[in-house]
Write a protein that holds these residues in place. Structure first.
Motif, PDB file in Angstrom:
ATOM      1  N   UNK A 113       9.961  38.426  11.305  1.00  0.00           N
ATOM      2  CA  UNK A 113       9.667  39.835  10.065  1.00  0.00           C
ATOM      3  C   UNK A 113      10.089  39.009   9.193  1.00  0.00           C
ATOM      4  N   UNK A 114      10.550  37.857   9.063  1.00  0.00           N
ATOM      5  CA  UNK A 114      10.850  36.841   8.032  1.00  0.00           C
ATOM      6  C   UNK A 114       9.593  35.965   8.048  1.00  0.00           C
ATOM      7  N   UNK A 115      10.026  34.857   6.355  1.00  0.00           N
ATOM      8  CA  UNK A 115       9.029  33.428   6.477  1.00  0.00           C
ATOM      9  C   UNK A 115       9.516  32.495   6.997  1.00  0.00           C
ATOM     10  N   UNK A 116       9.231  31.829   7.447  1.00  0.00           N
ATOM     11  CA  UNK A 116       9.887  31.027   8.242  1.00  0.00           C
ATOM     12  C   UNK A 116      10.479  29.808   7.725  1.00  0.00           C
ATOM     13  N   UNK A 117      11.513  29.279   8.199  1.00  0.00           N
ATOM     14  CA  UNK A 117      12.798  27.970   7.786  1.00  0.00           C
ATOM     15  C   UNK A 117      12.085  26.840   7.730  1.00  0.00           C
ATOM     16  N   UNK A 118      10.911  26.229   7.210  1.00  0.00           N
ATOM     17  CA  UNK A 118      10.845  24.642   7.289  1.00  0.00           C
ATOM     18  C   UNK A 118      10.291  24.262   8.809  1.00  0.00           C
ATOM     19  N   UNK A 119      10.058  23.085   8.771  1.00  0.00           N
ATOM     20  CA  UNK A 119       9.941  22.422  10.686  1.00  0.00           C
ATOM     21  C   UNK A 119      11.631  22.644  11.348  1.00  0.00           C
ATOM     22  N   UNK A 120      10.834  23.119  12.748  1.00  0.00           N
ATOM     23  CA  UNK A 120      12.518  23.064  13.464  1.00  0.00           C
ATOM     24  C   UNK A 120      11.678  22.552  14.750  1.00  0.00           C
ATOM     25  N   UNK A 121      11.342  21.566  14.810  1.00  0.00           N
ATOM     26  CA  UNK A 121      10.390  21.485  15.861  1.00  0.00           C
ATOM     27  C   UNK A 121      11.292  20.675  17.219  1.00  0.00           C
ATOM     28  N   UNK A 122      12.690  20.391  16.393  1.00  0.00           N
ATOM     29  CA  UNK A 122      13.762  19.701  17.212  1.00  0.00           C
ATOM     30  C   UNK A 122      14.435  21.037  18.522  1.00  0.00           C
ATOM     31  N   UNK A 123      14.690  22.201  18.472  1.00  0.00           N
ATOM     32  CA  UNK A 123      14.348  23.607  18.462  1.00  0.00           C
ATOM     33  C   UNK A 123      13.677  23.273  19.885  1.00  0.00           C
ATOM     34  N   UNK A 124      12.385  23.184  19.713  1.00  0.00           N
ATOM     35  CA  UNK A 124      11.379  23.768  21.254  1.00  0.00           C
ATOM     36  C   UNK A 124      11.483  21.967  21.978  1.00  0.00           C
ATOM     37  N   UNK A 125      12.024  21.634  21.122  1.00  0.00           N
ATOM     38  CA  UNK A 125      12.343  19.828  22.350  1.00  0.00           C
ATOM     39  C   UNK A 125      13.598  20.291  22.724  1.00  0.00           C
ATOM     40  N   UNK A 126      14.763  20.973  22.066  1.00  0.00           N
ATOM     41  CA  UNK A 126      15.799  21.624  23.567  1.00  0.00           C
ATOM     42  C   UNK A 126      15.314  22.032  24.225  1.00  0.00           C
ATOM     43  N   UNK A 127      14.304  23.650  24.439  1.00  0.00           N
ATOM     44  CA  UNK A 127      14.002  24.131  25.051  1.00  0.00           C
ATOM     45  C   UNK A 127      13.489  23.810  26.568  1.00  0.00           C
ATOM     46  N   UNK A 128      12.701  22.620  25.868  1.00  0.00           N
ATOM     47  CA  UNK A 128      12.130  21.665  26.801  1.00  0.00           C
ATOM     48  C   UNK A 128      13.242  20.815  28.083  1.00  0.00           C
ATOM     49  N   UNK A 129      13.650  20.097  27.568  1.00  0.00           N
ATOM     50  CA  UNK A 129      15.236  19.312  27.606  1.00  0.00           C
ATOM     51  C   UNK A 129      15.854  20.432  28.787  1.00  0.00           C
ATOM     52  N   UNK A 130      16.436  21.583  28.093  1.00  0.00           N
ATOM     53  CA  UNK A 130      17.295  22.114  29.228  1.00  0.00           C
ATOM     54  C   UNK A 130      15.837  23.171  30.028  1.00  0.00           C
ATOM     55  N   UNK A 131      14.644  24.060  30.465  1.00  0.00           N
ATOM     56  CA  UNK A 131      14.514  23.760  31.282  1.00  0.00           C
ATOM     57  C   UNK A 131      13.859  23.120  32.019  1.00  0.00           C
ATOM     58  N   UNK A 132      14.139  21.233  31.955  1.00  0.00           N
ATOM     59  CA  UNK A 132      14.211  20.396  32.868  1.00  0.00           C
ATOM     60  C   UNK A 132      15.270  20.506  33.372  1.00  0.00           C
ATOM     61  N   UNK A 133      16.414  20.581  32.659  1.00  0.00           N
ATOM     62  CA  UNK A 133      17.549  20.365  33.410  1.00  0.00           C
ATOM     63  C   UNK A 133      17.849  21.241  34.614  1.00  0.00           C
ATOM     64  N   UNK A 134      17.297  22.498  34.048  1.00  0.00           N
ATOM     65  CA  UNK A 134      17.313  23.940  35.222  1.00  0.00           C
ATOM     66  C   UNK A 134      16.742  23.575  36.334  1.00  0.00           C
ATOM     67  N   UNK A 135      15.481  23.140  35.760  1.00  0.00           N
ATOM     68  CA  UNK A 135      14.118  22.967  36.822  1.00  0.00           C
ATOM     69  C   UNK A 135      15.199  21.855  37.926  1.00  0.00           C
ATOM     70  N   UNK A 136      14.997  20.321  37.396  1.00  0.00           N
ATOM     71  CA  UNK A 136      15.402  20.191  38.034  1.00  0.00           C
ATOM     72  C   UNK A 136      17.314  20.042  39.027  1.00  0.00           C
ATOM     73  N   UNK A 137      17.657  20.329  38.567  1.00  0.00           N
ATOM     74  CA  UNK A 137      18.766  20.998  39.289  1.00  0.00           C
ATOM     75  C   UNK A 137      18.760  21.824  40.066  1.00  0.00           C
ATOM     76  N   UNK A 138      17.733  22.342  40.671  1.00  0.00           N
ATOM     77  CA  UNK A 138      17.509  23.443  41.258  1.00  0.00           C
ATOM     78  C   UNK A 138      16.453  22.709  42.510  1.00  0.00           C
ATOM     79  N   UNK A 139      15.709  21.515  41.950  1.00  0.00           N
ATOM     80  CA  UNK A 139      15.485  20.460  43.343  1.00  0.00           C
ATOM     81  C   UNK A 139      16.200  20.207  43.768  1.00  0.00           C
ATOM     82  N   UNK A 140      17.147  19.330  43.043  1.00  0.00           N
ATOM     83  CA  UNK A 140      18.350  18.320  43.797  1.00  0.00           C
ATOM     84  C   UNK A 140      18.868  19.504  44.546  1.00  0.00           C
ATOM     85  N   UNK A 141      19.439  20.925  44.735  1.00  0.00           N
ATOM     86  CA  UNK A 141      20.085  21.287  45.191  1.00  0.00           C
ATOM     87  C   UNK A 141      18.960  21.644  46.635  1.00  0.00           C
ATOM     88  N   UNK A 142      16.719  22.163  46.818  1.00  0.00           N
ATOM     89  CA  UNK A 142      16.186  21.773  47.779  1.00  0.00           C
ATOM     90  C   UNK A 142      16.249  20.643  48.454  1.00  0.00           C
TER      91      UNK A 142
END
Length: 216
Positions: A113-142
């Motif tokens: 409900x508030x105006x965005x605070x400048x560019x923060x593209x590195x936050x979505x990049x972090x999200x992509x990395x941690x999702x990859x980490x979880x996915x690959x961890x589970x793959x390594x388990x299987x």
């Protein structure tokens, strides 16, 4: 009588593995949707994602119960014992990751409900990395793939570095414009939650290596 009583031991282990994969898939979805809600300022999506946490919590309860039953009735040894104990530890990490995704959703609702605070593209990049980490961890388990598990651990350094980049960038923005301090702090907390998700994914990978190699 338990629904699992008449199943074979191998079938029970298969059910545990499949339930764990289903839980991990739900958690990955929560991270993806929480970030989409943040970027698109979609409070409704954030609210719907928060509701998924109930299903993850139920997964945790069900898997813990099944693992305890297997320990009591089957008295597994060696690799099977490590598999069951690891599953219980992984379930705990996955549930905590889901809680962190809920925290991100709560920040997304506040910020929608508030105006965005400048560019923060590195936050979505972090999200992509941690999702990859979880996915690959589970793959390594299987796949019983130690190399892939070690690659997950290595990715955590990238997540940590991005967190510091985000922190410094937001600090500069807030220093230049005190009117955005409140929003900046909320965004910084999102980055911190993602950094903690990376830590939990690292835990998953370390536990998988322990299960496969039998050493800590």
């Amino acid at each position: 009588m338990s629904e699992y009583t008449d199943r074979t031991y191998a079938e029970e282990l298969r059910i545990v593995r499949e339930r764990l994969l289903r839980m991990a898939g739900r958690v990955e979805k929560m991270i993806e949707e929480s970030m989409k809600a943040l970027v698109e300022r979609d409070a409704a999506l954030a609210g719907a994602t928060i509701m998924l946490d109930r299903e993850v919590n139920q997964d945790e309860i069900d898997l813990d119960a099944l693992c305890l039953e297997l320990l009591a009735r089957r008295q597994p040894m060696a690799s099977d014992l490590r598999f069951i104990i690891l599953t219980m530890k992984m379930v705990t990490d996955l549930e905590r990751i889901a809680d962190l995704a809920v925290n991100i959703c709560e920040r997304a609702i506040d910020l929608s409900i508030k105006e965005p605070v400048g560019p923060y593209q590195n936050i979505p990049r972090m999200a992509v990395l941690v999702r990859t980490m979880i996915h690959d961890a589970i793959d390594s388990f299987v796949e019983q793939d130690v190399k892939k598990a070690r690659a997950v651990i290595a990715l955590d350094d990238e997540v940590d570095e991005l967190y510091h980049v985000v922190f410094r960038a937001l600090l500069n923005v807030m220093r230049d414009d005190t009117a955005v301090v409140h929003r900046g702090i909320k965004l910084q907390s999102v980055a911190k939650y993602l950094e903690r998700i990376g830590d939990h994914a690292t835990n998953l990978a370390e536990q998988i290596i322990h299960m496969i190699e039998g050493t800590d």
